[in-house]
Design an enzyme around this catalytic site. Structure first.
Site, PDB file in Angstrom:
ATOM      1  N   LYS A  80       0.851  -1.201   0.000  1.00  0.00           N
ATOM      2  CA  LYS A  80       0.000   0.000   0.000  1.00  0.00           C
ATOM      3  C   LYS A  80       0.881   1.244   0.000  1.00  0.00           C
ATOM      4  O   LYS A  80       1.702   1.424   0.889  1.00  0.00           O
ATOM      5  CB  LYS A  80      -0.907  -0.014   1.240  1.00  0.00           C
ATOM      6  CG  LYS A  80      -1.676   1.301   1.464  1.00  0.00           C
ATOM      7  CD  LYS A  80      -2.631   1.196   2.655  1.00  0.00           C
ATOM      8  CE  LYS A  80      -3.284   2.532   2.976  1.00  0.00           C
ATOM      9  NZ  LYS A  80      -4.172   2.482   4.162  1.00  0.00           N
TER      10      LYS A  80
ATOM     11  N   ASP B  65      -2.578  10.056   3.905  1.00  0.00           N
ATOM     12  CA  ASP B  65      -3.978   9.658   4.053  1.00  0.00           C
ATOM     13  C   ASP B  65      -4.730  10.684   4.899  1.00  0.00           C
ATOM     14  O   ASP B  65      -4.752  10.609   6.120  1.00  0.00           O
ATOM     15  CB  ASP B  65      -4.059   8.262   4.699  1.00  0.00           C
ATOM     16  CG  ASP B  65      -5.499   7.769   4.808  1.00  0.00           C
ATOM     17  OD1 ASP B  65      -6.396   8.414   4.225  1.00  0.00           O
ATOM     18  OD2 ASP B  65      -5.720   6.720   5.467  1.00  0.00           O
TER      19      ASP B  65
ATOM     20  N   LYS C 153     -10.032  12.779   8.312  1.00  0.00           N
ATOM     21  CA  LYS C 153      -9.589  12.319   9.637  1.00  0.00           C
ATOM     22  C   LYS C 153      -9.557  13.506  10.600  1.00  0.00           C
ATOM     23  O   LYS C 153      -9.177  14.605  10.217  1.00  0.00           O
ATOM     24  CB  LYS C 153      -8.171  11.724   9.538  1.00  0.00           C
ATOM     25  CG  LYS C 153      -8.118  10.342   8.917  1.00  0.00           C
ATOM     26  CD  LYS C 153      -6.719   9.772   8.995  1.00  0.00           C
ATOM     27  CE  LYS C 153      -6.612   8.438   8.280  1.00  0.00           C
ATOM     28  NZ  LYS C 153      -7.314   7.351   8.981  1.00  0.00           N
TER      29      LYS C 153
ATOM     30  N   ASP D 145       1.517   6.100   5.662  1.00  0.00           N
ATOM     31  CA  ASP D 145       0.588   5.185   4.998  1.00  0.00           C
ATOM     32  C   ASP D 145       1.132   4.574   3.696  1.00  0.00           C
ATOM     33  O   ASP D 145       0.441   3.828   3.020  1.00  0.00           O
ATOM     34  CB  ASP D 145      -0.740   5.914   4.738  1.00  0.00           C
ATOM     35  CG  ASP D 145      -1.943   5.015   4.948  1.00  0.00           C
ATOM     36  OD1 ASP D 145      -1.802   3.971   5.592  1.00  0.00           O
ATOM     37  OD2 ASP D 145      -3.028   5.372   4.437  1.00  0.00           O
TER      38      ASP D 145
ATOM     39  N   ASP E 195     -12.150   6.987   3.661  1.00  0.00           N
ATOM     40  CA  ASP E 195     -10.948   6.721   4.462  1.00  0.00           C
ATOM     41  C   ASP E 195     -10.538   5.244   4.401  1.00  0.00           C
ATOM     42  O   ASP E 195      -9.469   4.877   4.869  1.00  0.00           O
ATOM     43  CB  ASP E 195     -11.200   7.160   5.913  1.00  0.00           C
ATOM     44  CG  ASP E 195      -9.912   7.329   6.703  1.00  0.00           C
ATOM     45  OD1 ASP E 195      -8.825   7.291   6.080  1.00  0.00           O
ATOM     46  OD2 ASP E 195      -9.994   7.506   7.934  1.00  0.00           O
TER      47      ASP E 195
ATOM     48  N   GLU F 194      -9.369   3.658   1.945  1.00  0.00           N
ATOM     49  CA  GLU F 194      -8.832   3.784   0.594  1.00  0.00           C
ATOM     50  C   GLU F 194      -7.765   2.740   0.280  1.00  0.00           C
ATOM     51  O   GLU F 194      -7.575   2.369  -0.875  1.00  0.00           O
ATOM     52  CB  GLU F 194      -8.254   5.195   0.389  1.00  0.00           C
ATOM     53  CG  GLU F 194      -6.836   5.429   0.937  1.00  0.00           C
ATOM     54  CD  GLU F 194      -6.706   5.228   2.445  1.00  0.00           C
ATOM     55  OE1 GLU F 194      -7.719   5.354   3.144  1.00  0.00           O
ATOM     56  OE2 GLU F 194      -5.589   4.932   2.925  1.00  0.00           O
TER      57      GLU F 194
ATOM     58  N   ARG G 236      -7.600  -0.477   0.892  1.00  0.00           N
ATOM     59  CA  ARG G 236      -8.141  -1.712   0.320  1.00  0.00           C
ATOM     60  C   ARG G 236      -8.557  -1.506  -1.129  1.00  0.00           C
ATOM     61  O   ARG G 236      -8.574  -2.450  -1.920  1.00  0.00           O
ATOM     62  CB  ARG G 236      -9.292  -2.226   1.185  1.00  0.00           C
ATOM     63  CG  ARG G 236     -10.472  -1.303   1.262  1.00  0.00           C
ATOM     64  CD  ARG G 236     -11.384  -1.599   2.445  1.00  0.00           C
ATOM     65  NE  ARG G 236     -10.765  -1.261   3.722  1.00  0.00           N
ATOM     66  CZ  ARG G 236     -11.339  -1.419   4.921  1.00  0.00           C
ATOM     67  NH1 ARG G 236     -12.557  -1.947   4.998  1.00  0.00           N
ATOM     68  NH2 ARG G 236     -10.713  -1.084   6.031  1.00  0.00           N
TER      69      ARG G 236
HETATM   70  N1  BES Z   1      -4.335   4.340   6.905  1.00  0.00           N
HETATM   71  C1  BES Z   1      -5.468   4.038   7.691  1.00  0.00           C
HETATM   72  C2  BES Z   1      -5.178   2.997   8.765  1.00  0.00           C
HETATM   73  C3  BES Z   1      -4.188   3.392   9.839  1.00  0.00           C
HETATM   74  C4  BES Z   1      -4.633   3.870  11.056  1.00  0.00           C
HETATM   75  C5  BES Z   1      -2.835   3.206   9.654  1.00  0.00           C
HETATM   76  C6  BES Z   1      -3.741   4.197  12.044  1.00  0.00           C
HETATM   77  C7  BES Z   1      -1.930   3.536  10.645  1.00  0.00           C
HETATM   78  C8  BES Z   1      -2.383   4.027  11.850  1.00  0.00           C
HETATM   79  C9  BES Z   1      -6.602   3.503   6.815  1.00  0.00           C
HETATM   80  O1  BES Z   1      -6.641   3.961   5.516  1.00  0.00           O
HETATM   81  C10 BES Z   1      -7.880   3.903   7.456  1.00  0.00           C
HETATM   82  O2  BES Z   1      -8.100   5.072   7.590  1.00  0.00           O
HETATM   83  N2  BES Z   1      -8.688   2.930   7.843  1.00  0.00           N
HETATM   84  C11 BES Z   1      -9.927   3.200   8.470  1.00  0.00           C
HETATM   85  C12 BES Z   1     -10.938   2.213   7.929  1.00  0.00           C
HETATM   86  C13 BES Z   1     -12.365   2.511   8.319  1.00  0.00           C
HETATM   87  C14 BES Z   1     -12.853   3.760   7.617  1.00  0.00           C
HETATM   88  C15 BES Z   1     -13.204   1.327   7.947  1.00  0.00           C
HETATM   89  C16 BES Z   1      -9.757   3.006   9.975  1.00  0.00           C
HETATM   90  O3  BES Z   1      -8.998   2.128  10.375  1.00  0.00           O
HETATM   91  O4  BES Z   1     -10.355   3.763  10.731  1.00  0.00           O
HETATM   92 ZN    ZN Z   2      -4.793   4.586   4.739  1.00  0.00          ZN
HETATM   93 ZN    ZN Z   3      -7.695   5.838   5.312  1.00  0.00          ZN
END
Ligand code: BES
Ligand code: ZN
Ligand code: ZN
Length: 491
Positions: free
Chosen positions: A257, A262, A269, A280, A339, A341, A343
């Site tokens: 990834k 992000d 966020k 990220d 968010d 993104e 996947r």
């Molecule tokens: N990049 C984030 C995940 C992340 C969180 C990485 C903290 C490192 C530290 C990812 O893209 C994300 O934002 N995931 C969301 C998914 C949700 C919207 C289903 C999450 O984990 O809140």
């Molecule tokens: Zn992310």
């Molecule tokens: Zn994200």
């Protein structure tokens, strides 16, 4: 940094600083840890106040003799490869603070782990803790300095020269990976990272191809192009190939990834969650430096690395919650949350990898879910897979390197939660349950039949504080793991 293996019996005249390890029973039982002659090094020091506890480090300047740095090993029966890396790391942290450039390190003689594991772990701990990211500090503000050489004194130096060389290569690539991840998102942007990958073209056995925005549109990668729409940077997809075993048709593909920042997109966020989101792209950085290390090591294995690079931003052009986009494999995806993104870009990259490169195994590596951090903290990564034998290879490689993982299930019942009313599938479920499993379940829809494992490194790629031999911020987690996997995987 340079690591050298040196015979124990050589004397230490001319050495300024010597690192010595002591276990917690050293008062009663010093013999054994070091050969007799070596004890003279410590003869003049008053060691009575030193407990030898794991994590303890003592700086002992001596009159007319080299300075000693003493690092505790803890209880002899509790010494592991990981605790040795940490004990060595603690000593090197002190060297950095004292701005010491050159040290002699006395490798202790232990019953367990085996000699080669002791040498390896201490060398790794030294190399990996000898890291600073000071690009943005004025010289006058820099309080610490990196070590330049470590001479490792041991009983059988002739046996370990090649091993130390190998450790230098893998650890150096881990540090380079940290640099790319720590670098600001302004500098580590999609175009700059693609350029960094192109530089690998010069390396033995490596070929690099970069797909730009137009290419990705032609290749019908509707999810990567959707995620990148809000950014001023065009999306890129890097495909690296390392051919170390031309006679074999088998290969491992790693997919990373590469979200260079992000923001969350329109599902922005909040403060407290956005500040460090330049991390990220850690999965992509791991892929890049794993290929670089494999080539430098001349591993006789075939490896592909595929990593989509883009930025998840918000603008009037950004993709929106409620939109539907068509993935490369034809499935329509409802965007429940911009968010989620990672996947999306991985889905396109995974289906490309499977159908165009036809590897024997696929491993993707991604800072995919905050839920992974909730479940496992910063200590281990999550692994989700449909293939038990791949799981066992990756798990064993994790135990070997200290880049450890724990498996989570991928039962098909979870698929229920990402059904969409209007499209084939949705990128999030309607609640916050089982976030890491839901992320992997989504990805599973884009791998048909190749043995595949998904590694969620959201907790382990970036540290909120330093831990043992790993510094605060980017850890480089994954490079040593994937090199070990590549060595072990049947090809
Ligand atoms: N990049 C984030 C995940 C992340 C969180 C990485 C903290 C490192 C530290 C990812 O893209 C994300 O934002 N995931 C969301 C998914 C949700 C919207 C289903 C999450 O984990 O809140
Ligand atoms: Zn992310
Ligand atoms: Zn994200």
């Amino acid at each position: 940094m340079k690591l050298a293996a040196i015979k124990t019996s050589l004397d230490f005249t001319g050495k300024d600083t010597i690192v010595v390890f002591l276990s917690d029973d050293h008062q009663k039982n010093r013999t054994g840890l070091y050969p007799e002659g070596m004890n003279t090094v410590m003869g003049r020091a008053n060691l009575s106040l030193i407990k030898g506890k794991n994590g303890e480090v003592v700086f002992l300047p001596l009159k007319d003799a080299p300075t000693l740095i003493i690092s505790g090993l803890g209880k002899r029966e509790e010494i592991t490869r990981e605790s040795l890396r940490n004990s060595a790391g603690a000593a090197i942290d002190l060297c950095k603070k004292k701005r010491i450039k050159k040290v002699a390190v006395l490798i202790p003689v232990l019953e367990r782990p085996a000699e080669s594991d002791v040498v390896r772990s201490i060398a790794e701990g030294i190399y990996l803790s000898n890291y600073l990211f000071t690009r943005y500090k004025s010289r006058s503000e820099e309080s610490q300095q990196r070590l330049e050489t470590a001479d490792l004194y041991m009983e059988n130096p002739d046996l370990y020269g090649a091993l130390l060389k190998e450790i230098e290569i893998v650890c150096e690539n881990t540090l380079l990976c940290r640099d790319l991840v720590n670098e600001t998102s302004d500098r580590s942007n999609p175009l700059a990272i693609a350029d960094e990958a192109r530089r690998l073209n010069r390396m033995k056995g490596v070929a690099c191809r970069v797909y730009g925005k137009r290419d990705l549109e032609k290749m019908k990668m509707g999810l990567i192009t959707a995620v990148s729409r809000g950014s001023s940077y065009p999306p890129q997809m890097v495909v690296l190939r390392y051919r170390g075993n031309p006679r074999s048709k088998k290969s491992l593909a790693i997919v990373g990834k590469g979200i260079t920042f992000d923001s969350g997109g329109l599902n922005l966020k909040p403060t407290g969650h956005i500040e460090e989101m330049r991390c990220d792209m850690a999965g992509a950085a791991v892929c890049l430096y794993t290929v670089r290390a494999a080539s430098e090591l001349r591993l006789r294995k075939n490896l592909y690395a595929v990593f989509p690079l883009c930025e998840n931003m918000l603008s009037r052009n950004a993709y929106r919650p409620g939109d539907v986009h068509i993935s490369r494999n034809g499935k329509s995806v409802e965007i429940g949350n911009t968010d989620a993104e990672g996947r999306l870009i991985l889905a396109d990259a995974l289906s490309y990898t499977e159908s165009e490169l036809r590897p024997s195994y696929i491993i993707d590596i991604a800072t995919l879910t905050g839920a992974c951090l909730v479940a496992f903290g910063e200590i281990i990564a999550a692994m989700l897979s449909t293939d038990d034998s791949l799981v066992s290879t990756v798990f064993d490689a994790g135990e070997e390197t200290g880049e450890r993982l724990w498996r989570m299930p991928l039962y098909r019942e979870y698929q229920e939660d990402i059904k969409s009313d209007i499209a084939d599938i949705r990128n999030v479920s309607s609640n916050r349950n089982a976030g890491t499993i839901i992320g992997a379940t989504f990805l599973k829809n884009f791998v048909k039949s190749t043995p595949w494992a998904h590694l969620d490194i959201a907790g382990t790629a970036w540290y909120s504080k330093s831990r043992g031999y790993r510094p605060k911020n980017a850890t480089g987690f994954g490079v040593r793991l994937l090199i070990e996997v590549l060595k072990r995987i049947p090809q």
